[in-house]
Design a protein around this motif. Structure first.
Motif, PDB file in Angstrom:
ATOM      1  N   VAL A  37      36.368 -67.635  31.506  1.00 22.85           N
ATOM      2  CA  VAL A  37      36.734 -67.414  30.113  1.00 22.85           C
ATOM      3  C   VAL A  37      37.035 -68.753  29.460  1.00 22.85           C
ATOM      4  CG1 VAL A  37      37.610 -65.083  30.479  1.00 22.85           C
ATOM      5  CG2 VAL A  37      39.173 -67.036  30.720  1.00 22.85           C
ATOM      6  N   SER A  38      36.926 -68.802  28.148  1.00 20.46           N
ATOM      7  CA  SER A  38      37.137 -70.051  27.415  1.00 20.46           C
ATOM      8  C   SER A  38      38.473 -70.103  26.701  1.00 20.46           C
ATOM      9  CB  SER A  38      36.006 -70.253  26.397  1.00 20.46           C
ATOM     10  OG  SER A  38      35.967 -69.181  25.471  1.00 20.46           O
ATOM     11  N   ALA A  39      39.248 -69.007  26.777  1.00 18.96           N
ATOM     12  CA  ALA A  39      40.556 -68.969  26.140  1.00 18.96           C
ATOM     13  C   ALA A  39      41.430 -67.930  26.829  1.00 18.96           C
ATOM     14  CB  ALA A  39      40.427 -68.647  24.652  1.00 18.96           C
ATOM     15  N   SER A  54      42.981 -72.451  24.396  1.00 19.12           N
ATOM     16  CA  SER A  54      41.524 -72.480  24.523  1.00 19.12           C
ATOM     17  C   SER A  54      41.080 -73.803  25.160  1.00 19.12           C
ATOM     18  CB  SER A  54      40.865 -72.339  23.146  1.00 19.12           C
ATOM     19  OG  SER A  54      41.099 -73.505  22.374  1.00 19.12           O
ATOM     20  N   GLU A  55      39.822 -73.877  25.505  1.00 20.18           N
ATOM     21  CA  GLU A  55      39.274 -75.121  26.047  1.00 20.18           C
ATOM     22  C   GLU A  55      39.492 -76.277  25.079  1.00 20.18           C
ATOM     23  OE1 GLU A  55      35.577 -73.305  28.707  1.00 20.18           O
ATOM     24  OE2 GLU A  55      35.287 -73.754  26.581  1.00 20.18           O
ATOM     25  N   ALA A  56      39.408 -75.979  23.784  1.00 18.63           N
ATOM     26  CA  ALA A  56      39.611 -77.027  22.783  1.00 18.63           C
ATOM     27  C   ALA A  56      41.020 -77.601  22.848  1.00 18.63           C
ATOM     28  CB  ALA A  56      39.335 -76.476  21.386  1.00 18.63           C
ATOM     29  N   GLU A  79      47.876 -84.004  16.089  1.00 20.29           N
ATOM     30  CA  GLU A  79      47.921 -82.782  16.877  1.00 20.29           C
ATOM     31  C   GLU A  79      47.173 -82.952  18.196  1.00 20.29           C
ATOM     32  OE1 GLU A  79      48.931 -78.747  17.766  1.00 20.29           O
ATOM     33  OE2 GLU A  79      49.750 -80.353  16.528  1.00 20.29           O
ATOM     34  N   ALA A  80      46.006 -83.601  18.147  1.00 16.01           N
ATOM     35  CA  ALA A  80      45.240 -83.825  19.374  1.00 16.01           C
ATOM     36  C   ALA A  80      45.998 -84.732  20.333  1.00 16.01           C
ATOM     37  CB  ALA A  80      43.881 -84.425  19.033  1.00 16.01           C
ATOM     38  N   LEU A  81      46.651 -85.755  19.805  1.00 12.97           N
ATOM     39  CA  LEU A  81      47.425 -86.657  20.652  1.00 12.97           C
ATOM     40  C   LEU A  81      48.617 -85.936  21.269  1.00 12.97           C
ATOM     41  CD1 LEU A  81      47.301 -89.864  18.453  1.00 12.97           C
ATOM     42  CD2 LEU A  81      46.408 -89.657  20.776  1.00 12.97           C
ATOM     43  N   MET A  93      49.386 -74.309  23.473  1.00  7.41           N
ATOM     44  CA  MET A  93      48.824 -73.153  22.762  1.00  7.41           C
ATOM     45  C   MET A  93      48.784 -73.360  21.258  1.00  7.41           C
ATOM     46  SD  MET A  93      51.960 -70.433  23.045  1.00  7.41           S
ATOM     47  CE  MET A  93      53.503 -70.668  22.154  1.00  7.41           C
ATOM     48  N   SER A  94      47.821 -72.676  20.644  1.00  3.40           N
ATOM     49  CA  SER A  94      47.755 -72.552  19.192  1.00  3.40           C
ATOM     50  C   SER A  94      48.598 -71.348  18.805  1.00  3.40           C
ATOM     51  CB  SER A  94      46.307 -72.347  18.732  1.00  3.40           C
ATOM     52  OG  SER A  94      45.507 -73.458  19.090  1.00  3.40           O
ATOM     53  N   ALA A  95      49.562 -71.565  17.944  1.00  6.80           N
ATOM     54  CA  ALA A  95      50.495 -70.496  17.579  1.00  6.80           C
ATOM     55  C   ALA A  95      50.815 -70.582  16.085  1.00  6.80           C
ATOM     56  CB  ALA A  95      51.779 -70.617  18.411  1.00  6.80           C
TER      57      ALA A  95
END
Length: 233
Positions: A37-39, A54-56, A79-81, A93-95
């Protein structure tokens, strides 16, 4: 005839792999690999969905592994850092989680996926508890319905009702998901309505017409009928 799937509950996967917010980075990667699964939904308490990893969300750790970003890049990729230094699902996680309900229509789920560029959505109840998951491939399952099923549904649910006076004058043929209506009708003004109703049948790819009213030429396709109807309003 197979019943047309109308809601997310008809196509969602009920067995869902999920993780807790304390799950470690490597555990998350191993779980994704094991279950292909990817997420993964992130759960709190007895199963309430609080986010999705997710993978991202995982990739920044690899992206910035051997890179020392400058001040400009740091300001643009905060955010990526942050996620590059994260260690747990709660940090990654994205929340809040982007979710759907089992009773939502397939069109609603598809629009949410398209607008938010996600591949899958947790399905929750009114209390936010996990019930399942729906993916892009799940939504496309409706197009696996046979031509016979589609033709039968269009016949019984649309043609027999709209042309109740003499439904046998209208024949239904379906090839590769494209529905074609042949025959005679008394009122061509119904064509835009018929086009919308047929396209609303889950699994229909398109609809075309080869219908004639008394003394009038046939109508080749639904778009032409709809265009003429809108032009007269």
């Amino acid at each position: 005839m197979a019943r047309t799937p109308h809601s997310v509950s008809d196509v969602m996967t009920q067995t869902v792999v999920a993780i807790g917010e304390d799950a470690r980075f490597k555990e998350i990667v191993e779980t994704m690999e094991q279950w292909q699964v990817s997420a993964l939904p992130v759960l709190a308490g007895e199963g309430r969905v609080i986010g999705v990893v997710s993978e991202a969300d995982l990739l920044p750790k690899e992206e910035f592994r051997d890179e020392d970003p400058g001040l400009l890049q740091q300001s643009q990729r905060l955010e990526a850092l942050r996620k590059a230094g994260a260690l747990t699902a709660g940090e990654l996680m994205s929340a809040p989680a982007l979710t759907v309900h089992a009773g939502d229509s397939l069109a609603q789920a598809a629009r949410t996926m398209a607008h938010r560029s996600v591949k899958r959505l947790p399905v929750v109840d009114v209390h936010g508890m996990l019930q399942g998951i729906v993916s892009r491939s799940d939504l496309l399952k409706v197009f696996l319905r046979s031509d016979e099923d589609l033709a039968a549904e269009v016949r019984t649910e649309i043609v027999d009702r709209l042309f109740a006076e003499n439904p046998k004058e209208v024949q239904v043929a379906t090839t590769d998901g494209v529905v074609t209506l042949h025959g005679r009708i008394r009122d061509r003004a119904l064509l835009p309505v018929v086009a919308r109703l047929v396209r609303a049948v889950e699994g229909v790819v398109d609809v075309t017409f080869d219908l004639r009213a008394d003394g009038e030429p046939g109508v080749d396709e639904a778009e032409g009928a709809e265009g003429r109807a809108s032009g007269t309003q």
